[in-house]
Design a protein around this motif. Structure first.
Motif, PDB file in Angstrom:
ATOM      1  N   VAL A  38       0.867  -1.175   0.000  1.00 10.66           N
ATOM      2  CA  VAL A  38       0.000   0.000   0.000  1.00 10.66           C
ATOM      3  C   VAL A  38       0.905   1.227   0.000  1.00 10.66           C
ATOM      4  O   VAL A  38       1.639   1.466   0.959  1.00 10.66           O
ATOM      5  CB  VAL A  38      -0.960   0.003   1.194  1.00 10.66           C
ATOM      6  CG1 VAL A  38      -1.695   1.345   1.291  1.00 10.66           C
ATOM      7  CG2 VAL A  38      -1.969  -1.139   1.060  1.00 10.66           C
ATOM      8  N   ILE A  39       0.860   1.944  -1.107  1.00  9.89           N
ATOM      9  CA  ILE A  39       1.749   3.086  -1.338  1.00  9.89           C
ATOM     10  C   ILE A  39       0.935   4.369  -1.177  1.00  9.89           C
ATOM     11  O   ILE A  39       0.005   4.622  -1.952  1.00  9.89           O
ATOM     12  CB  ILE A  39       2.360   3.017  -2.751  1.00  9.89           C
ATOM     13  CG1 ILE A  39       3.085   1.675  -2.964  1.00  9.89           C
ATOM     14  CG2 ILE A  39       3.300   4.192  -2.996  1.00  9.89           C
ATOM     15  CD1 ILE A  39       3.249   1.294  -4.424  1.00  9.89           C
ATOM     16  N   ALA A  40       1.260   5.157  -0.174  1.00 12.63           N
ATOM     17  CA  ALA A  40       0.517   6.384   0.114  1.00 12.63           C
ATOM     18  C   ALA A  40       0.905   7.458  -0.892  1.00 12.63           C
ATOM     19  O   ALA A  40       1.951   8.091  -0.782  1.00 12.63           O
ATOM     20  CB  ALA A  40       0.794   6.849   1.534  1.00 12.63           C
ATOM     21  N   HIS A  41       0.056   7.652  -1.869  1.00 10.01           N
ATOM     22  CA  HIS A  41       0.287   8.577  -2.980  1.00 10.01           C
ATOM     23  C   HIS A  41       0.268  10.018  -2.477  1.00 10.01           C
ATOM     24  O   HIS A  41      -0.775  10.547  -2.097  1.00 10.01           O
ATOM     25  CB  HIS A  41      -0.821   8.357  -4.014  1.00 10.01           C
ATOM     26  CG  HIS A  41      -0.719   9.191  -5.233  1.00 10.01           C
ATOM     27  ND1 HIS A  41      -1.687  10.118  -5.586  1.00 10.01           N
ATOM     28  CD2 HIS A  41       0.214   9.240  -6.208  1.00 10.01           C
ATOM     29  CE1 HIS A  41      -1.358  10.683  -6.730  1.00 10.01           C
ATOM     30  NE2 HIS A  41      -0.206  10.171  -7.128  1.00 10.01           N
ATOM     31  N   ARG A  42       1.457  10.609  -2.386  1.00  6.44           N
ATOM     32  CA  ARG A  42       1.632  11.970  -1.866  1.00  6.44           C
ATOM     33  C   ARG A  42       1.230  12.072  -0.401  1.00  6.44           C
ATOM     34  O   ARG A  42       0.897  13.152   0.101  1.00  6.44           O
ATOM     35  CB  ARG A  42       0.854  12.990  -2.703  1.00  6.44           C
ATOM     36  CG  ARG A  42       1.046  12.856  -4.212  1.00  6.44           C
ATOM     37  CD  ARG A  42       0.269  13.919  -4.968  1.00  6.44           C
ATOM     38  NE  ARG A  42      -0.008  13.500  -6.340  1.00  6.44           N
ATOM     39  CZ  ARG A  42      -0.807  14.129  -7.175  1.00  6.44           C
ATOM     40  NH1 ARG A  42      -1.421  15.238  -6.803  1.00  6.44           N
ATOM     41  NH2 ARG A  42      -1.002  13.682  -8.407  1.00  6.44           N
ATOM     42  N   GLY A  43       1.222  10.948   0.294  1.00  5.58           N
ATOM     43  CA  GLY A  43       0.801  10.916   1.691  1.00  5.58           C
ATOM     44  C   GLY A  43      -0.666  10.573   1.798  1.00  5.58           C
ATOM     45  O   GLY A  43      -1.244   9.989   0.884  1.00  5.58           O
ATOM     46  N   ALA A  44      -1.279  10.945   2.919  1.00  2.12           N
ATOM     47  CA  ALA A  44      -2.721  10.727   3.090  1.00  2.12           C
ATOM     48  C   ALA A  44      -3.443  11.887   2.416  1.00  2.12           C
ATOM     49  O   ALA A  44      -4.152  12.680   3.053  1.00  2.12           O
ATOM     50  CB  ALA A  44      -3.073  10.649   4.573  1.00  2.12           C
ATOM     51  N   SER A  45      -3.270  11.981   1.098  1.00  2.00           N
ATOM     52  CA  SER A  45      -3.715  13.170   0.379  1.00  2.00           C
ATOM     53  C   SER A  45      -5.229  13.251   0.215  1.00  2.00           C
ATOM     54  O   SER A  45      -5.752  14.277  -0.219  1.00  2.00           O
ATOM     55  CB  SER A  45      -3.019  13.264  -0.976  1.00  2.00           C
ATOM     56  OG  SER A  45      -3.051  12.038  -1.662  1.00  2.00           O
ATOM     57  N   GLY A  46      -5.929  12.188   0.576  1.00  2.00           N
ATOM     58  CA  GLY A  46      -7.380  12.262   0.607  1.00  2.00           C
ATOM     59  C   GLY A  46      -7.884  13.035   1.813  1.00  2.00           C
ATOM     60  O   GLY A  46      -9.048  13.450   1.854  1.00  2.00           O
TER      61      GLY A  46
END
Length: 395
Positions: A38-46
Protein backbone atom coordinates in the motif's frame (compact mmCIF):
# COMPACT_ATOMS: atom_id res chain seq x y z
CA UNK A 1 1.90 10.62 -10.59
CA UNK A 2 0.49 13.08 -12.97
CA UNK A 3 -3.05 14.20 -12.40
CA UNK A 4 -5.17 12.61 -15.09
CA UNK A 5 -7.98 14.70 -16.60
CA UNK A 6 -11.13 13.59 -14.83
CA UNK A 7 -13.16 13.46 -18.04
CA UNK A 8 -13.22 9.76 -18.20
CA UNK A 9 -10.10 8.87 -16.49
CA UNK A 10 -10.15 7.11 -13.22
CA UNK A 11 -11.16 3.85 -11.70
CA UNK A 12 -12.40 0.47 -12.93
CA UNK A 13 -14.22 -2.57 -11.71
CA UNK A 14 -14.39 -6.05 -12.99
CA UNK A 15 -15.12 -8.22 -10.00
CA UNK A 16 -16.42 -11.26 -11.78
CA UNK A 17 -14.19 -10.94 -14.83
CA UNK A 18 -11.14 -10.74 -12.60
CA UNK A 19 -12.00 -13.80 -10.59
CA UNK A 20 -11.54 -16.10 -13.53
CA UNK A 21 -7.92 -15.01 -13.90
CA UNK A 22 -6.77 -15.42 -10.33
CA UNK A 23 -5.59 -19.03 -10.43
CA UNK A 24 -5.58 -21.18 -7.28
CA UNK A 25 -7.98 -19.87 -4.67
CA UNK A 26 -5.36 -19.25 -1.98
CA UNK A 27 -2.44 -18.14 -4.12
CA UNK A 28 -1.06 -14.62 -4.25
CA UNK A 29 -0.29 -13.72 -7.86
CA UNK A 30 2.20 -10.98 -7.04
CA UNK A 31 5.62 -11.28 -8.64
CA UNK A 32 7.33 -12.21 -5.36
CA UNK A 33 4.39 -14.01 -3.75
CA UNK A 34 4.07 -11.39 -1.00
CA UNK A 35 0.98 -9.29 -0.24
CA UNK A 36 0.67 -6.15 -2.38
CA UNK A 37 2.16 -2.93 -1.03
CA UNK A 38 0.00 0.00 0.00
CA UNK A 39 1.75 3.09 -1.34
CA UNK A 40 0.52 6.38 0.11
CA UNK A 41 0.29 8.58 -2.98
CA UNK A 42 1.63 11.97 -1.87
CA UNK A 43 0.80 10.92 1.69
CA UNK A 44 -2.72 10.73 3.09
CA UNK A 45 -3.71 13.17 0.38
CA UNK A 46 -7.38 12.26 0.61
CA UNK A 47 -7.41 13.85 4.05
CA UNK A 48 -4.59 16.42 4.33
CA UNK A 49 -2.71 18.72 1.91
CA UNK A 50 -0.48 16.47 -0.15
CA UNK A 51 3.26 16.01 0.12
CA UNK A 52 3.57 17.54 3.58
CA UNK A 53 5.14 15.80 6.56
CA UNK A 54 1.73 15.89 8.22
CA UNK A 55 0.16 14.02 5.29
CA UNK A 56 2.96 11.46 5.37
CA UNK A 57 2.60 11.02 9.13
CA UNK A 58 -1.13 10.43 8.76
CA UNK A 59 -0.56 7.86 6.02
CA UNK A 60 1.90 6.00 8.24
CA UNK A 61 -0.61 6.06 11.12
CA UNK A 62 -3.16 4.54 8.75
CA UNK A 63 -0.77 1.70 7.95
CA UNK A 64 0.99 2.66 4.71
CA UNK A 65 3.96 0.49 3.73
CA UNK A 66 5.43 3.21 1.52
CA UNK A 67 5.11 7.00 1.22
CA UNK A 68 5.33 8.52 -2.25
CA UNK A 69 6.56 11.93 -3.36
CA UNK A 70 7.32 13.93 -6.49
CA UNK A 71 10.54 15.92 -6.62
CA UNK A 72 10.94 19.33 -8.25
CA UNK A 73 13.76 21.84 -7.91
CA UNK A 74 14.00 25.25 -6.32
CA UNK A 75 15.92 28.13 -7.90
CA UNK A 76 18.88 27.31 -5.66
CA UNK A 77 18.85 23.66 -6.69
CA UNK A 78 17.22 22.03 -3.67
CA UNK A 79 14.84 19.12 -4.27
CA UNK A 80 11.43 19.64 -2.69
CA UNK A 81 8.25 17.56 -2.63
CA UNK A 82 5.66 19.00 -5.01
CA UNK A 83 3.67 17.30 -7.72
CA UNK A 84 4.07 20.21 -10.14
CA UNK A 85 6.66 22.88 -10.82
CA UNK A 86 3.62 25.19 -10.88
CA UNK A 87 3.16 26.15 -7.23
CA UNK A 88 -0.30 27.62 -7.88
CA UNK A 89 -1.72 24.10 -8.01
CA UNK A 90 -0.78 22.86 -4.55
CA UNK A 91 0.37 25.84 -2.44
CA UNK A 92 -1.05 29.12 -1.17
CA UNK A 93 1.47 31.17 -3.18
CA UNK A 94 -1.35 33.25 -4.69
CA UNK A 95 -2.09 34.63 -1.23
CA UNK A 96 1.45 36.00 -0.78
CA UNK A 97 1.51 39.57 -2.18
CA UNK A 98 5.31 39.70 -2.15
CA UNK A 99 5.38 37.07 -4.90
CA UNK A 100 2.64 38.54 -7.11
CA UNK A 101 5.12 39.82 -9.70
CA UNK A 102 6.50 36.34 -10.30
CA UNK A 103 3.28 35.04 -11.81
CA UNK A 104 3.84 34.13 -15.45
CA UNK A 105 2.68 31.97 -18.33
CA UNK A 106 5.11 29.37 -19.67
CA UNK A 107 5.15 25.90 -21.18
CA UNK A 108 5.84 22.86 -19.03
CA UNK A 109 6.32 19.65 -21.02
CA UNK A 110 4.49 21.27 -23.92
CA UNK A 111 1.50 22.40 -21.87
CA UNK A 112 0.84 26.12 -21.43
CA UNK A 113 0.49 26.96 -17.74
CA UNK A 114 -0.01 30.16 -15.77
CA UNK A 115 1.20 30.40 -12.20
CA UNK A 116 4.26 30.57 -10.03
CA UNK A 117 7.06 28.09 -10.65
CA UNK A 118 9.39 26.39 -8.19
CA UNK A 119 12.48 27.25 -10.20
CA UNK A 120 11.82 30.97 -9.57
CA UNK A 121 11.88 30.53 -5.77
CA UNK A 122 14.69 29.85 -3.33
CA UNK A 123 14.19 27.22 -0.66
CA UNK A 124 13.89 29.97 1.95
CA UNK A 125 11.00 31.46 -0.04
CA UNK A 126 9.37 28.08 -0.57
CA UNK A 127 9.41 27.59 3.20
CA UNK A 128 7.11 30.61 3.61
CA UNK A 129 4.38 28.86 1.61
CA UNK A 130 1.80 26.37 2.81
CA UNK A 131 0.35 23.34 1.05
CA UNK A 132 -3.28 23.27 -0.02
CA UNK A 133 -5.74 20.55 -1.01
CA UNK A 134 -5.87 20.03 -4.76
CA UNK A 135 -9.41 18.63 -4.80
CA UNK A 136 -12.48 20.68 -3.88
CA UNK A 137 -14.23 17.58 -2.51
CA UNK A 138 -11.53 17.08 0.10
CA UNK A 139 -11.01 18.88 3.43
CA UNK A 140 -10.01 22.52 2.96
CA UNK A 141 -9.54 23.55 6.59
CA UNK A 142 -5.85 22.62 6.63
CA UNK A 143 -4.94 24.79 3.64
CA UNK A 144 -1.82 26.86 4.26
CA UNK A 145 -1.05 25.27 7.63
CA UNK A 146 1.63 22.77 6.62
CA UNK A 147 4.99 23.56 5.02
CA UNK A 148 6.66 22.07 1.94
CA UNK A 149 9.38 19.54 2.85
CA UNK A 150 12.68 18.90 1.10
CA UNK A 151 13.66 15.47 -0.16
CA UNK A 152 16.25 15.24 2.60
CA UNK A 153 13.66 16.08 5.24
CA UNK A 154 11.46 13.26 3.98
CA UNK A 155 14.35 10.77 4.08
CA UNK A 156 15.08 11.78 7.68
CA UNK A 157 11.37 11.63 8.51
CA UNK A 158 10.95 8.11 7.07
CA UNK A 159 13.95 6.88 9.02
CA UNK A 160 12.62 8.40 12.23
CA UNK A 161 9.15 6.95 11.70
CA UNK A 162 10.60 3.52 10.95
CA UNK A 163 12.44 3.63 14.25
CA UNK A 164 9.43 4.99 16.10
CA UNK A 165 6.93 2.46 14.74
CA UNK A 166 9.22 -0.55 14.58
CA UNK A 167 8.29 -1.21 10.96
CA UNK A 168 10.12 -0.23 7.82
CA UNK A 169 8.59 2.76 6.07
CA UNK A 170 9.85 2.92 2.49
CA UNK A 171 9.85 6.00 0.29
CA UNK A 172 8.99 6.31 -3.40
CA UNK A 173 10.41 9.50 -4.99
CA UNK A 174 9.76 10.55 -8.57
CA UNK A 175 11.97 12.72 -10.73
CA UNK A 176 9.26 15.12 -11.90
CA UNK A 177 9.53 16.92 -15.23
CA UNK A 178 13.24 16.04 -15.42
CA UNK A 179 13.73 17.40 -18.95
CA UNK A 180 12.10 20.70 -17.95
CA UNK A 181 14.47 21.15 -15.03
CA UNK A 182 17.51 19.94 -16.96
CA UNK A 183 16.83 22.53 -19.65
CA UNK A 184 16.78 25.19 -16.92
CA UNK A 185 20.21 24.10 -15.67
CA UNK A 186 18.66 22.42 -12.63
CA UNK A 187 19.09 18.68 -13.29
CA UNK A 188 17.93 16.57 -10.39
CA UNK A 189 19.25 13.05 -10.98
CA UNK A 190 22.73 13.46 -9.46
CA UNK A 191 21.17 15.06 -6.38
CA UNK A 192 18.74 12.15 -6.01
CA UNK A 193 21.63 9.68 -6.20
CA UNK A 194 23.72 11.68 -3.70
CA UNK A 195 20.87 11.78 -1.18
CA UNK A 196 20.25 8.05 -1.53
CA UNK A 197 23.93 7.26 -1.13
CA UNK A 198 24.12 9.46 1.96
CA UNK A 199 21.13 7.63 3.41
CA UNK A 200 22.86 4.28 2.91
CA UNK A 201 20.03 3.16 0.66
CA UNK A 202 21.72 2.44 -2.68
CA UNK A 203 20.65 -1.19 -3.07
CA UNK A 204 17.76 -3.30 -4.33
CA UNK A 205 16.80 -4.22 -0.78
CA UNK A 206 16.80 -0.67 0.61
CA UNK A 207 13.45 0.87 1.58
CA UNK A 208 13.24 3.03 -1.52
CA UNK A 209 11.78 2.91 -5.03
CA UNK A 210 12.75 5.53 -7.63
CA UNK A 211 10.25 6.34 -10.39
CA UNK A 212 9.93 8.54 -13.46
CA UNK A 213 7.78 8.96 -16.55
CA UNK A 214 10.93 9.66 -18.55
CA UNK A 215 13.05 6.59 -19.38
CA UNK A 216 16.10 8.78 -19.88
CA UNK A 217 16.01 9.91 -16.26
CA UNK A 218 15.97 6.32 -15.02
CA UNK A 219 18.62 5.18 -17.49
CA UNK A 220 20.89 8.07 -16.49
CA UNK A 221 20.63 7.24 -12.79
CA UNK A 222 21.22 3.56 -13.41
CA UNK A 223 24.30 4.38 -15.51
CA UNK A 224 25.57 6.64 -12.73
CA UNK A 225 25.44 3.80 -10.22
CA UNK A 226 21.96 3.94 -8.73
CA UNK A 227 21.13 0.39 -7.64
CA UNK A 228 17.71 0.89 -6.06
CA UNK A 229 14.55 -0.53 -7.56
CA UNK A 230 13.56 1.62 -10.55
CA UNK A 231 10.03 2.06 -11.88
CA UNK A 232 8.90 3.23 -15.31
CA UNK A 233 5.65 5.17 -15.01
CA UNK A 234 3.15 4.85 -17.86
CA UNK A 235 0.49 7.51 -18.37
CA UNK A 236 -2.54 8.32 -20.49
CA UNK A 237 -4.99 11.20 -20.74
CA UNK A 238 -8.44 9.68 -20.65
CA UNK A 239 -10.78 6.95 -21.82
CA UNK A 240 -13.04 7.01 -24.86
CA UNK A 241 -16.35 6.17 -23.21
CA UNK A 242 -17.67 4.67 -26.41
CA UNK A 243 -14.86 2.16 -26.94
CA UNK A 244 -13.00 1.94 -23.64
CA UNK A 245 -9.79 2.82 -25.50
CA UNK A 246 -7.05 5.00 -24.01
CA UNK A 247 -6.81 8.55 -25.32
CA UNK A 248 -3.68 10.70 -25.39
CA UNK A 249 -3.08 14.44 -25.14
CA UNK A 250 -0.28 16.78 -24.05
CA UNK A 251 1.33 16.55 -21.53
CA UNK A 252 0.44 12.93 -20.71
CA UNK A 253 0.70 11.43 -24.19
CA UNK A 254 4.36 10.39 -24.05
CA UNK A 255 7.57 11.05 -22.09
CA UNK A 256 8.46 14.67 -22.81
CA UNK A 257 11.97 13.66 -23.82
CA UNK A 258 10.34 11.72 -26.69
CA UNK A 259 8.35 14.74 -27.77
CA UNK A 260 11.49 16.87 -27.72
CA UNK A 261 13.33 14.27 -29.83
CA UNK A 262 10.51 14.08 -32.38
CA UNK A 263 9.41 10.59 -31.32
CA UNK A 264 5.65 10.45 -31.98
CA UNK A 265 4.93 7.20 -30.13
CA UNK A 266 2.60 7.32 -27.13
CA UNK A 267 2.90 5.66 -23.74
CA UNK A 268 0.93 2.64 -24.96
CA UNK A 269 4.00 1.20 -26.69
CA UNK A 270 5.39 0.54 -23.23
CA UNK A 271 2.67 -1.98 -22.31
CA UNK A 272 3.31 -4.30 -25.25
CA UNK A 273 5.53 -7.37 -24.71
CA UNK A 274 8.31 -5.62 -26.66
CA UNK A 275 7.86 -2.47 -24.62
CA UNK A 276 7.99 -4.39 -21.35
CA UNK A 277 11.13 -6.20 -22.49
CA UNK A 278 12.76 -2.83 -23.19
CA UNK A 279 11.76 -1.51 -19.77
CA UNK A 280 13.27 -4.59 -18.13
CA UNK A 281 16.70 -3.54 -19.46
CA UNK A 282 16.75 -0.51 -17.15
CA UNK A 283 13.96 -0.87 -14.58
CA UNK A 284 12.50 -3.34 -12.09
CA UNK A 285 8.85 -2.47 -12.33
CA UNK A 286 6.15 -0.42 -14.00
CA UNK A 287 3.71 2.09 -12.59
CA UNK A 288 0.88 2.17 -15.13
CA UNK A 289 -2.27 4.25 -14.96
CA UNK A 290 -4.74 1.66 -13.74
CA UNK A 291 -6.85 1.97 -16.89
CA UNK A 292 -4.19 -0.02 -18.75
CA UNK A 293 -5.23 -2.94 -16.52
CA UNK A 294 -8.98 -2.41 -16.28
CA UNK A 295 -10.69 0.11 -18.54
CA UNK A 296 -14.24 1.44 -18.49
CA UNK A 297 -17.04 2.07 -20.99
CA UNK A 298 -20.03 4.35 -20.80
CA UNK A 299 -23.52 4.18 -22.19
CA UNK A 300 -23.82 6.06 -25.47
CA UNK A 301 -26.91 7.99 -26.52
CA UNK A 302 -28.50 8.21 -29.96
CA UNK A 303 -26.44 11.35 -30.56
CA UNK A 304 -23.25 9.33 -30.12
CA UNK A 305 -22.36 11.05 -26.86
CA UNK A 306 -21.89 9.46 -23.40
CA UNK A 307 -25.01 9.45 -21.23
CA UNK A 308 -25.20 11.01 -17.78
CA UNK A 309 -26.44 7.74 -16.32
CA UNK A 310 -26.69 8.89 -12.71
CA UNK A 311 -28.14 12.25 -13.79
CA UNK A 312 -25.81 14.39 -11.69
CA UNK A 313 -25.15 16.80 -14.53
CA UNK A 314 -21.63 15.48 -15.16
CA UNK A 315 -20.07 12.75 -17.27
CA UNK A 316 -17.41 10.85 -15.35
CA UNK A 317 -16.42 7.37 -14.22
CA UNK A 318 -19.59 6.99 -12.16
CA UNK A 319 -21.50 6.85 -15.46
CA UNK A 320 -19.35 3.99 -16.75
CA UNK A 321 -18.82 0.32 -16.01
CA UNK A 322 -15.69 -1.77 -16.05
CA UNK A 323 -14.62 -4.01 -18.89
CA UNK A 324 -12.67 -7.24 -18.72
CA UNK A 325 -9.06 -6.80 -17.59
CA UNK A 326 -6.13 -6.79 -19.96
CA UNK A 327 -3.21 -9.17 -19.62
CA UNK A 328 -0.81 -6.41 -18.56
CA UNK A 329 -0.18 -7.68 -15.03
CA UNK A 330 0.59 -11.20 -16.24
CA UNK A 331 2.63 -9.86 -19.17
CA UNK A 332 4.72 -7.64 -16.90
CA UNK A 333 5.30 -10.47 -14.45
CA UNK A 334 6.36 -12.70 -17.32
CA UNK A 335 8.93 -10.03 -18.21
CA UNK A 336 10.13 -9.99 -14.61
CA UNK A 337 8.60 -6.61 -13.77
CA UNK A 338 6.43 -5.81 -10.76
CA UNK A 339 3.30 -3.69 -11.25
CA UNK A 340 2.20 -0.71 -9.12
CA UNK A 341 -0.84 0.93 -10.76
CA UNK A 342 -2.06 4.48 -9.98
CA UNK A 343 -4.13 6.14 -8.56
CA UNK A 344 -6.87 4.71 -6.36
CA UNK A 345 -9.32 7.21 -4.87
CA UNK A 346 -12.57 7.08 -2.92
CA UNK A 347 -14.62 9.85 -4.50
CA UNK A 348 -17.71 8.45 -6.20
CA UNK A 349 -17.02 10.38 -9.42
CA UNK A 350 -13.84 8.32 -9.77
CA UNK A 351 -15.45 4.92 -9.19
CA UNK A 352 -17.08 2.97 -12.00
CA UNK A 353 -20.73 2.20 -11.34
CA UNK A 354 -20.08 -1.50 -10.72
CA UNK A 355 -18.01 -0.66 -7.63
CA UNK A 356 -21.23 0.54 -5.95
CA UNK A 357 -19.54 3.70 -4.64
CA UNK A 358 -17.18 1.62 -2.49
CA UNK A 359 -13.48 1.88 -3.29
CA UNK A 360 -12.80 -1.45 -1.57
CA UNK A 361 -14.54 -3.19 -4.45
CA UNK A 362 -12.10 -1.66 -6.90
CA UNK A 363 -9.02 -2.67 -4.91
CA UNK A 364 -10.38 -6.23 -4.69
CA UNK A 365 -10.34 -6.51 -8.48
CA UNK A 366 -6.74 -5.37 -8.80
CA UNK A 367 -5.50 -7.42 -5.85
CA UNK A 368 -7.04 -10.52 -7.43
CA UNK A 369 -5.26 -9.73 -10.71
CA UNK A 370 -1.93 -9.89 -8.88
CA UNK A 371 -0.77 -6.27 -8.75
CA UNK A 372 2.29 -5.87 -6.54
CA UNK A 373 1.18 -2.61 -4.97
CA UNK A 374 -1.28 0.24 -5.37
CA UNK A 375 -0.84 4.00 -5.29
CA UNK A 376 -3.66 5.37 -3.17
CA UNK A 377 -4.86 8.69 -1.80
CA UNK A 378 -6.77 6.80 0.90
CA UNK A 379 -4.40 4.46 2.72
CA UNK A 380 -7.05 3.19 5.13
CA UNK A 381 -9.35 1.99 2.35
CA UNK A 382 -6.50 0.19 0.58
CA UNK A 383 -5.41 -1.44 3.84
CA UNK A 384 -8.96 -2.58 4.66
CA UNK A 385 -9.45 -4.01 1.17
CA UNK A 386 -6.12 -5.83 1.38
CA UNK A 387 -7.06 -7.31 4.75
CA UNK A 388 -10.34 -8.55 3.28
CA UNK A 389 -8.52 -9.99 0.28
CA UNK A 390 -5.93 -11.81 2.36
CA UNK A 391 -8.59 -13.11 4.74
CA UNK A 392 -10.44 -14.51 1.74
CA UNK A 393 -7.27 -16.39 0.82
CA UNK A 394 -6.99 -17.79 4.32
CA UNK A 395 -3.92 -15.67 5.11
Amino acid sequence: MRTVHFALAATAAVGLAACSTTGPANKLLTLDGNPPLVIAHRGASGYLPEQTLEAYARAIELGADVIEMDLVSTKDGVLIARHDPNLAISTDVAKHPRFASRKKTIKVDGETQTGWFSNDFTLAEIKTLGGISTDAERPQEFNGKFKIPTFQEIIDFAKAKSKETGRTIAIYPETKNPTYFRDLGLPMEDKVIAAINAAGWNSKTAPIYVQSFEPGSLKYMKAKGLNTRLIQLIDGDGIDMKTGAMTYAVPVDRPYEWTKAGDKRNFDVMVTPAGLAEIKTYADGIGPWKRYIVSIKGSIGSDGKPLDVNKDGKINDADATSVSPTTLVADAHKAGLFVHPFTFRNESRRLAADYNKDGRNEYAVYYKLGVDGVFTDFTDTAIAARADYLKGLGR
